[in-house]
Design an enzyme around this catalytic site. Structure first.
Site, short mmCIF file in Angstrom:
data_model
loop_
_atom_site.label_atom_id
_atom_site.label_comp_id
_atom_site.label_asym_id
_atom_site.label_seq_id
_atom_site.Cartn_x
_atom_site.Cartn_y
_atom_site.Cartn_z
N LYS A 122 -0.67 -4.12 -3.46
CA LYS A 122 -1.99 -3.63 -3.06
C LYS A 122 -2.18 -2.24 -3.65
CE LYS A 122 -5.04 -1.85 0.10
NZ LYS A 122 -5.15 -0.45 0.47
N GLN A 150 -8.79 3.22 -0.11
CA GLN A 150 -10.05 3.10 0.63
C GLN A 150 -10.45 4.44 1.25
OE1 GLN A 150 -7.56 0.57 1.00
NE2 GLN A 150 -8.77 -0.46 -0.55
N SER A 185 0.81 -1.20 0.00
CA SER A 185 0.00 0.00 0.00
C SER A 185 0.86 1.27 0.00
CB SER A 185 -0.91 -0.08 1.23
OG SER A 185 -2.12 0.55 1.03
#
Lengths: 486, 486
Positions: free
Chosen positions: A334, A338, A309
């Protein structure tokens, strides 16, 4: 105790954080979105076009009523509604889109705020006992006299025996200002009573040091609220010391907040170049353009498969837009962003939902692929060995995973066990004897709990020794080489 | 191919049923409940006291709308609603309470109706090829000339290559009256074309035979629509042949319908005694009282850990109320009753919900405990061996699961491998050589794919041989002894 990824020292320092590990694998945007079309339009429950049809609603309420009236046991209404929400999100098949009930939402917010309320001691679970790894500097635990290797027996009269580490930590933690009356074993036969007044404990997510030859190293453990601030301060401190090259270590860093990593990257990405791009559901891309500058020194980024991430945004941007060399192992992969919707839920619960992809400055989507290192380097095999179960004495002609781990550790100690496939050969027995002789144990070539513990302690020492961090060494070499070329 | 539980022959006969295996673990009441207070009161979706509160509804529709408006991908409305229903049921933490969408509900109903529409051939997947194990007697497949060992290459032009067994079976099956144009390989280099007109294929759930000394054996494979009728017919046929003792085999029988097992038990449970009891959510018990009689001959029931639900009702009642001896292994332990709600859902979907406990005649609840055999008997170890992967040639000094399975099979063939822990010793190599010599293979003591296959074929033969069914043997002995004692 489990050794994985980076070195044990770092792992231990992270034990208190471990309980968040699964929820931190996120790239969250907190606060109002910069995308006007996102984040709004879903605040009401009154349902217009987007809501349930009456037939859908009938199926849902029929299920609910059947459970209430027919199911063998009485069902908890809140659990049913939470279950329905989880079920809807699960149907999307996206591990990063999740529902958090009030309690989970609170923990998640705590985690992002980079502090928690407690006594401030890193603890581990060893043979069922809660052992203090070290009190955090300046914490209530340190001030009250808690020391490394203290065993915490009970908290406010509640025994910690038989609890998991997470359960024990939950008992030790508590609201700022409250008292934790600890019973502590320290060598002697009688426990000592120590009272600690709990406080806000800041989580140190950035750690830096100056290595040899003016090479600075900054380790980033997650990207939360104060991470960017701490990073910039520590970067400046290293630069003030005349740093000639920089290593950024994001191994095992699961990510965190998008804003944090963007802020941290800005000084490294030349003005006008994109730091990161995002793409919404309609395929519309938006670039975050740097207003920063570039740095005069060479940079290397340490990565492994635990770098996810925000860590990957950092590695990707430094590689593509700042000429950094990536060293280590392929990253996690990833590539989504979000957003959390707490206000919309109205009761303290939270939905974290994937709303965008992120792309590297050059527009690569690394999702489920990861970023490959420029310089692939593995850690020694014994970094990944698991502790032995110590339930049976291992001896010649036995086989299994315990034997395999034993052999990998013996090899790590330079004691040629002959093979590392899990069959306890005569050569393995000889290696055990050599270890036992060296350590003052009975040299019978059999691995009982005592010998097993001694071998694990010896390996732990090796893992803690920075000279065995082959990835770090390779990064240092790469930076040195780049300095010379300048 | 996997050998487990009972013998291979039975397993193969069940390959077509295998796809239902997980959903058949049920004890279903079909049709109106005999309990007036159950099954009604939940027919409407209009929601009175039992329905969602407006706040609950707001949370649900907010989630739904957030997904529709914000989630990275467009979401399927039906999947979301189905997901919400599944999520509610999942929150009950009861594996037997499940939602089935239209298609799953249809399959479930098919399964309970003890027939399906297709060509009527038992098939297995061997090395990626769909092979006919045997055409069912009198089926369209048999009439069209399909033979054992035929390899089905394609159906109506669609190749079966690379499909799973379930996917292939789904292509072969189809509505009654429709045509399946099969391409079949049979020895030669060219495929043969065979057209089969699909029909209703009855599933044989009861199989009986007369063993030595007038001992009858009835095997019950599941408890579905025609099971009770077939059971009573075959029981009568055995009795007409002068049966002196009975063995009922419910090994690997996952259960089925409550009515079926009650009907089958009635002739064995003396009049006035309970066959089974049920207990509702309020703790109220109701007994199903037998109007039957007892049988003059001794009975033994074969059970194992695959005997669940209705099988356990059968074993429990015959043990407690008919003096039967249970032989084999402990049963599965599933003591609840489900009701299916299809009408209520209104669109062909279905909820199967646990509504009651069932108890043995004496009031024992066997849930998560199982029923222990009076006479515990294990099958030989090689019944549970797994086929070897055949990817590498196994030889001396290697270790692993393949070696372990090899050794268990060698031991089963009487070829003393020296050990069965997965280490390929010299003694194991000698056992392999002995097998190879006996089988006309090069006796090098190494297990390549050819030797592995030969060993597995030899073991398959042993598993198929009823004389190796130690549990059956013990049951026969127990019944014989009981006959003599009379």
């Amino acid at each position: 105790m489990f050794w994985k990824g980076r070195n044990l020292y770092i792992l231990l320092a992270f034990i208190l954080l471990a309980m968040f590990a699964s929820s931190v694998l996120t790239l969250t945007i907190v606060g109002p979105l910069s995308f006007a079309e996102q984040g709004s339009g879903a605040s009401g429950g009154k349902s217009a076009a987007g809501g349930f049809t009456s037939q859908e609603l009938k199926k849902l309420s029929t299920t609910y009523e059947l459970i209430q009236s027919q199911y063998l046991q009485e069902a908890d209404r809140t659990k049913l509604v939470d279950g329905a929400i989880r079920g809807m999100l699960d149907s999307l098949n996206d591990p990063y889109t999740t529902y958090m009930d009030q309690k989970e939402a609170e923990q998640f917010n705590d985690m992002l705020s980079s502090s928690f309320q407690g006594i401030g001691a890193e603890v581990s679970l060893e043979e069922g006992k809660v052992k203090v790894v070290s009190p955090i500097k300046g914490s209530p635990a340190e001030r009250a006299g808690i020391r490394t290797n203290d065993i915490i027996v009970s908290v406010n009269g509640e025994k910690l025996d038989g609890l998991t580490l997470t359960e024990a930590v939950m008992k030790i933690r508590g609201a700022k200002g409250s008292q934790a009356k600890l019973q502590v074993m320290r060598g002697g036969a009688e426990p000592i009573d120590i009272v600690v007044v709990r406080d806000d404990i800041p989580i140190e997510t950035v750690h830096s040091e100056m290595l040899e030859d003016g090479i600075g190293k900054i380790e980033v453990r997650e990207f939360v609220q104060n991470t960017a601030k701490a990073f910039k301060e520590q970067l400046k401190a290293l630069e003030d010391q005349g740093m000639r090259g920089l290593i950024i270590d994001v191994r095992g860093d699961p990510g965190g907040m998008l804003q944090a990593v963007v802020e941290m990257l800005e000084p490294f990405v030349p003005s006008g170049k994109p730091i990161v791009q995002v793409e919404d559901r309609a395929g519309k891309r938006e670039q975050t353009i740097s207003k920063g500058a570039s740095k005069p020194y060479p940079i290397s980024v340490l990565i492994n498969n635990g770098s996810a991430s925000a860590s990957e945004i950092m590695a990707g941007a430094l590689q593509e837009a700042a000429g950094a060399k990536l060293v280590g192992e392929k990253t996690y992969g990833k590539g989504t962003v979000q957003v959390t919707y707490q206000q919309e839920m109205g009761d303290g619960s939270n939905i974290k939902m994937t709303v965008m992809k992120w792309l590297t400055p050059n527009g690569n989507w690394v999702h489920q692929k990861g970023i490959a290192p420029d310089l692939p380097v593995d850690q020694p095999a014994y970094f990944r060995a698991s502790p032995m179960s110590k339930k049976t004495t291992l001896k010649a002609d036995m086989l299994g995973d315990d034997v395999k781990n034993l052999q990998i550790m013996l090899e790590g100690l330079g004691l040629s066990p002959g093979r590392t496939d899990g069959y306890f050969s005569d050569k393995t027995a000889q290696a055990v004897k050599n270890f036992q002789t060296k350590s003052g144990l009975t040299a019978d070539g059999e691995v009982d709990a005592k010998t097993a513990q001694a071998i694990e302690d010896a390996i732990t020492k090796e893992i803690r020794d920075p000279k065995n961090d082959l990835q770090l060494k390779a990064a240092v070499d790469a930076v040195k080489k780049a300095i010379k070329l300048k």
